[in-house]
Design a protein around this motif. Sequence first.
Motif, short mmCIF file in Angstrom:
data_model
loop_
_atom_site.label_atom_id
_atom_site.label_comp_id
_atom_site.label_asym_id
_atom_site.label_seq_id
_atom_site.Cartn_x
_atom_site.Cartn_y
_atom_site.Cartn_z
N LEU A 42 -7.18 0.95 12.33
CA LEU A 42 -5.74 1.09 12.52
C LEU A 42 -5.30 2.54 12.32
N THR A 43 -4.30 2.94 13.09
CA THR A 43 -3.62 4.21 12.86
C THR A 43 -2.12 3.96 12.92
N LEU A 44 -1.39 4.44 11.92
CA LEU A 44 0.04 4.20 11.84
C LEU A 44 0.80 5.51 11.76
N THR A 45 1.98 5.54 12.39
CA THR A 45 2.95 6.59 12.16
C THR A 45 3.94 6.09 11.10
N TYR A 46 4.83 6.96 10.69
CA TYR A 46 5.85 6.55 9.72
C TYR A 46 6.74 5.47 10.31
N GLN A 47 7.11 5.61 11.55
CA GLN A 47 7.95 4.59 12.19
C GLN A 47 7.19 3.27 12.34
N LEU A 52 6.86 -2.64 10.17
CA LEU A 52 6.09 -3.76 9.64
C LEU A 52 6.88 -4.53 8.59
N PRO A 53 6.49 -5.76 8.27
CA PRO A 53 7.18 -6.50 7.20
C PRO A 53 7.17 -5.73 5.89
N GLN A 54 8.35 -5.63 5.29
CA GLN A 54 8.54 -4.84 4.07
C GLN A 54 8.65 -5.74 2.84
N VAL A 55 8.18 -5.22 1.73
CA VAL A 55 8.31 -5.95 0.47
C VAL A 55 8.85 -5.00 -0.59
N GLU A 56 9.56 -5.56 -1.56
CA GLU A 56 10.06 -4.80 -2.70
C GLU A 56 9.43 -5.36 -3.96
N VAL A 57 8.94 -4.47 -4.80
CA VAL A 57 8.35 -4.90 -6.07
C VAL A 57 8.90 -4.02 -7.18
N VAL A 58 9.00 -4.60 -8.36
CA VAL A 58 9.37 -3.86 -9.57
C VAL A 58 8.19 -4.00 -10.52
N ARG A 59 7.57 -2.88 -10.85
CA ARG A 59 6.36 -2.90 -11.66
C ARG A 59 6.38 -1.77 -12.69
N ARG A 69 6.16 4.06 -17.78
CA ARG A 69 7.55 3.89 -17.34
C ARG A 69 7.70 2.46 -16.86
N LEU A 70 8.67 1.75 -17.44
CA LEU A 70 8.84 0.33 -17.12
C LEU A 70 9.80 0.14 -15.96
N ASP A 71 9.61 -0.97 -15.25
CA ASP A 71 10.56 -1.45 -14.24
C ASP A 71 10.84 -0.41 -13.15
N VAL A 72 9.78 0.06 -12.53
CA VAL A 72 9.91 1.01 -11.43
C VAL A 72 10.02 0.20 -10.13
N ALA A 73 11.05 0.49 -9.33
CA ALA A 73 11.33 -0.28 -8.12
C ALA A 73 10.78 0.45 -6.89
N TRP A 74 9.90 -0.22 -6.16
CA TRP A 74 9.25 0.34 -4.98
C TRP A 74 9.52 -0.54 -3.76
N LYS A 75 9.41 0.06 -2.59
CA LYS A 75 9.45 -0.70 -1.34
C LYS A 75 8.41 -0.13 -0.40
N GLY A 76 7.75 -1.02 0.32
CA GLY A 76 6.75 -0.57 1.26
C GLY A 76 6.07 -1.73 1.95
N VAL A 77 4.86 -1.49 2.39
CA VAL A 77 4.07 -2.48 3.14
C VAL A 77 2.83 -2.83 2.33
N ARG A 78 2.55 -4.12 2.24
CA ARG A 78 1.35 -4.55 1.51
C ARG A 78 0.09 -4.04 2.21
N VAL A 79 -0.79 -3.44 1.45
CA VAL A 79 -2.08 -3.03 1.99
C VAL A 79 -2.86 -4.26 2.45
N ARG A 80 -2.68 -5.35 1.76
CA ARG A 80 -3.36 -6.60 2.15
C ARG A 80 -3.01 -7.01 3.57
N ASP A 81 -1.75 -6.82 3.95
CA ASP A 81 -1.33 -7.17 5.32
C ASP A 81 -2.03 -6.29 6.35
N LEU A 82 -2.20 -5.00 6.01
CA LEU A 82 -2.90 -4.10 6.92
C LEU A 82 -4.38 -4.46 7.01
N LEU A 83 -4.95 -4.84 5.89
CA LEU A 83 -6.36 -5.24 5.89
C LEU A 83 -6.58 -6.51 6.72
N GLU A 84 -5.61 -7.40 6.70
CA GLU A 84 -5.74 -8.60 7.52
C GLU A 84 -5.78 -8.24 9.00
#
Length: 200
Positions: A42-47, A52-59, A69-84
Amino acid sequence: MERIPPGQIVTERFPILTYGEEPEVAPGEWRFSLSGLVEVPLTLTYQDLLALPQVEVVRDFHCVTRWSRLDVAWKGVRVRDLLEKARPKPEAVAALVHSYGGYTTNLLLEDLLREDVLLAHTLFGEPLPPERGGPVRLLVPHLYAWKSAKWVRGITLLDHLELGFWERLGYHWRGDPWREERFQEGPIPAASLRFRSKKT
């Protein structure tokens, strides 16, 4: 359940630690590849990433230098989805992560497959700033922060464990904060080094 790994100190600050110069990568220039032992590279651009389906996690985020640092809020794409989509080959057991600027780090495939491991482009609701690894960084929140490679540009799947930048300098090959795997003491377990066919 205990929330803070042993040896860590909670901070309200969010320190920025970078070895070497900070790469300058504009979102429009960013490219990411998933290659190596996969059926469909796979090759991806930023767009592409944003489409792709987005997820938000607080970790919680744990640095090997002993701050958390507690409770850091991130958003992005699961690497697992790309691996699938890429379909790892049976002999794939590990990965080498590549960043703009030449940084590398290694991970086991099983760590990349966790549901909260992301290609993260957003931090606390804002685009990920360059000093934090923007436009896109890897997030591996269950391991020490050096595994969450900033300015990520690719992941190569391998049939063996190939050590990355800090690991070659003596950091632990895996980096589990709950086991205080800060530095490598003794040999790396042979079972973690290379794929072995079930037929052998």
